[in-house]
Design an enzyme around this catalytic site. Sequence first.
Site, PDB file in Angstrom:
ATOM      1  N   HIS A  22       0.426 -23.930  24.892  1.00  0.00           N
ATOM      2  CA  HIS A  22      -0.005 -23.070  23.428  1.00  0.00           C
ATOM      3  C   HIS A  22      -1.132 -21.671  23.648  1.00  0.00           C
ATOM      4  CE1 HIS A  22       2.146 -19.805  21.308  1.00  0.00           C
ATOM      5  NE2 HIS A  22       0.694 -19.316  21.336  1.00  0.00           N
ATOM      6  N   HIS A  24      -3.717 -18.526  25.305  1.00  0.00           N
ATOM      7  CA  HIS A  24      -3.848 -17.214  25.660  1.00  0.00           C
ATOM      8  C   HIS A  24      -4.708 -16.984  26.664  1.00  0.00           C
ATOM      9  CE1 HIS A  24      -0.171 -15.592  23.406  1.00  0.00           C
ATOM     10  NE2 HIS A  24      -0.329 -16.590  22.302  1.00  0.00           N
ATOM     11  N   ASP A  26      -6.327 -14.476  26.949  1.00  0.00           N
ATOM     12  CA  ASP A  26      -7.233 -13.238  26.589  1.00  0.00           C
ATOM     13  C   ASP A  26      -7.980 -13.534  25.083  1.00  0.00           C
ATOM     14  OD1 ASP A  26      -5.054 -12.971  25.823  1.00  0.00           O
ATOM     15  OD2 ASP A  26      -4.910 -10.849  25.001  1.00  0.00           O
ATOM     16  N   HIS A 207       7.303 -16.801  20.566  1.00  0.00           N
ATOM     17  CA  HIS A 207       6.491 -16.936  18.967  1.00  0.00           C
ATOM     18  C   HIS A 207       7.298 -16.696  17.821  1.00  0.00           C
ATOM     19  CE1 HIS A 207       3.128 -16.501  22.113  1.00  0.00           C
ATOM     20  NE2 HIS A 207       2.185 -16.336  20.946  1.00  0.00           N
ATOM     21  N   GLU A 210       6.438 -17.401  12.540  1.00  0.00           N
ATOM     22  CA  GLU A 210       4.483 -17.245  12.817  1.00  0.00           C
ATOM     23  C   GLU A 210       4.473 -16.298  11.285  1.00  0.00           C
ATOM     24  OE1 GLU A 210       0.254 -16.765  14.772  1.00  0.00           O
ATOM     25  OE2 GLU A 210       2.319 -16.059  15.950  1.00  0.00           O
TER      26      GLU A 210
END
Length: 368
Positions: A22, A24, A26, A207, A210
């Site tokens: 996991h 990202h 960016d 996702h 969260e």
Amino acid sequence: MNYNISMVTKEMIRQIPKVELHDHLDGGLRPETIVELADEYGIALPEKDPERLAQWLHRGSDRKSLPLYLESFGVTVAVLQKAEALERAAYEAILDVAKEHVVYIEIRFSPVLHLKEGLNVEAVVESVLKGLERGRRETGTEYGLILCAMRDQSVAISLEIAELAVAFSDRGVVGFDIAGDENGHPPKKHLEAFQYIRNRNFNITIHAGEAFGLESIWQAIQICGAHRIGHATRLIEDMSVHGTRIEKMGTLAHFIRDKRIPLEVCLSSNIQTGAAPNFDDHPFHIYFRNGFRVFLNTDNRLMSNTTLSKEMELAVKHYNLSLKDLERLTINAMKSSFAHYDERIKIIYDVLKPGYAEVEKTSGYNGH
């Protein structure tokens, strides 16, 4: 809650082989790269010094709110609108994680966020894959790319990204995800995209749990068919816990544990977004000590000012993990990856197990 410090040292953690699922794209750029690209493309930044820019991004991400955490991505996405910038970011990501002995990584990003300078989604994905492959050739770190749709975008766009993921499934794309603020954006709105992925025997991670509760996790699994869950911090709401022992579980928690549905835990970012109040009260150690298939991840290395080694150090410090515990978490991750079965087995038995055994031997570690 007080924990004893394990015998596992920072140097041991640095040396052990790691798996990251996991991460990202960016959210993990080098600050120096952001500054250089912004200067080249004439993009204004809140800070022009790389160190001060990093501090600005860290502060902006640590505000106990997922929507506020996501605001910082405006800076990184702005400099990732050209093919060469996307390739560079992906290439540097592999170099950076390889330095801490990550042997397999799944990097994710949303192609539709990178179209402002005229690229189409195919060119965006090709550029990222080119950078990842260049990094793999130089370091040996294996990779998979996950394409994200965004919860607040139209169902037509999410279907387009699902189709794109499948189209690139023989070139390094290994899965499909949906990201963004959960609140008010349930995954079931994008059911057509998930159904497309499932009909083509492809992989889904979502996702969930969260910034929103059990309903989000339930939808992700039972309606959308997720094979993994990103975060799942709120799954603790389906449990009655005494200390680290679960006394009672609801049907969703039972289902997730029984079916070995993997949970992608990101400790630091969960504290920064307010998904968990602090490390000692994060549910990770409840999940881990009670047989859920969990593993550690960074989420966003730049925004959260972290690495996978740091996440392991935090887990050792707060949850008294042993080297065997870290090995179990790492193997959990590799088992849960979207790599094909033969590749997963090869990495587990040819890389992970020998790597942990070597660190245990050379360090003189005698823990459990």
